[in-house]
Enzyme design. Sequence first.
Site, PDB file in Angstrom:
ATOM      1  N   GLY A 112     -47.578  28.099  -8.693  1.00 16.76           N
ATOM      2  CA  GLY A 112     -47.685  29.380  -8.189  1.00 16.76           C
ATOM      3  C   GLY A 112     -46.867  29.147  -7.200  1.00 16.76           C
ATOM      4  N   THR A 165     -43.537  28.933  -5.414  1.00 14.23           N
ATOM      5  CA  THR A 165     -42.606  29.701  -5.277  1.00 14.23           C
ATOM      6  C   THR A 165     -42.829  31.244  -5.452  1.00 14.23           C
ATOM      7  OG1 THR A 165     -41.475  27.717  -6.114  1.00 14.23           O
ATOM      8  CG2 THR A 165     -40.248  29.886  -6.026  1.00 14.23           C
ATOM      9  N   LYS A 214     -35.739  25.022   0.912  1.00  8.35           N
ATOM     10  CA  LYS A 214     -36.096  23.770  -0.259  1.00  8.35           C
ATOM     11  C   LYS A 214     -35.651  22.526   0.229  1.00  8.35           C
ATOM     12  CE  LYS A 214     -38.773  23.682  -3.831  1.00  8.35           C
ATOM     13  NZ  LYS A 214     -40.141  23.532  -4.408  1.00  8.35           N
ATOM     14  N   GLY A 260     -42.350  23.044   0.675  1.00  7.68           N
ATOM     15  CA  GLY A 260     -42.518  21.531   0.052  1.00  7.68           C
ATOM     16  C   GLY A 260     -42.223  21.345  -1.929  1.00  7.68           C
ATOM     17  N   PRO A 269     -53.368  38.445  -9.006  1.00 10.24           N
ATOM     18  CA  PRO A 269     -53.770  38.156 -10.160  1.00 10.24           C
ATOM     19  C   PRO A 269     -52.348  37.552 -11.258  1.00 10.24           C
ATOM     20  CG  PRO A 269     -52.653  40.629 -10.293  1.00 10.24           C
ATOM     21  CD  PRO A 269     -52.425  39.763  -8.629  1.00 10.24           C
TER      22      PRO A 269
END
Length: 226
Positions: A15, A17, A38, A118, A206
């Site tokens: 997760g 990004t 990116k 990264g 969450p």
Amino acid sequence: MSAAYFITGTDTDVGKTTVAAGLLHAARQAGKSTAAGKPVASGCEVTSRGLRNADALALLAECSLPLAYAEVNPLAFEPAIAPHLAAREAGVALTVQALLKPMRHILDKHADFTLIEGAGGWRVPLADQHNLSDLAKALGLPVILVVGVRLGCINHALLSAEAIARDGLPLAGWVANIIDPKTSRLEENLATLAERLPAPCLGRVPRLKQPTAEAVAGYLQLDLLD
């Protein structure tokens, strides 16, 4: 005052990004200008405008400064494999120098809040025995670590933090992204991470049905960053 960070993860598919887009959105909500990079992405789709990566597009959507796709993601490869392998198959030399200039170009925009994301974890290989972490070192950026919370995450997080420190970069903060909400002893695991990671937790995200940048931003605290 402008601030820039290199954002990495404890592994691929944790997760990174999603959290990066959330951080950029939170910065925009706070009235800050935003930019992102990116440097290399594999797993891109062929479009009429060239190769496009979903992660890079998500970052671009949260950039308030006018940036072209090629500025955000200068090296894009179609196969969904490790970037150094995709680059090798495409006949491209994936070196630190090849990535350094375009990322400095992003940083030279002097947005109030900039993220360079990264690929995968901290030690993703490039060419000539170099790693993507060497780009972070060359840029001299503090690091935000996205911890994919699931079984085994404590080991991955602590090893990543140790590697970042060994490379001479400060860990500015970390984000707990709850990949597996059914993780046994979830609260105890989060407490252990908070005790052992040498940086503030910027938020607990969450597992969301629709993890939009706006939704994720609501769980993050930018003011904890130095």
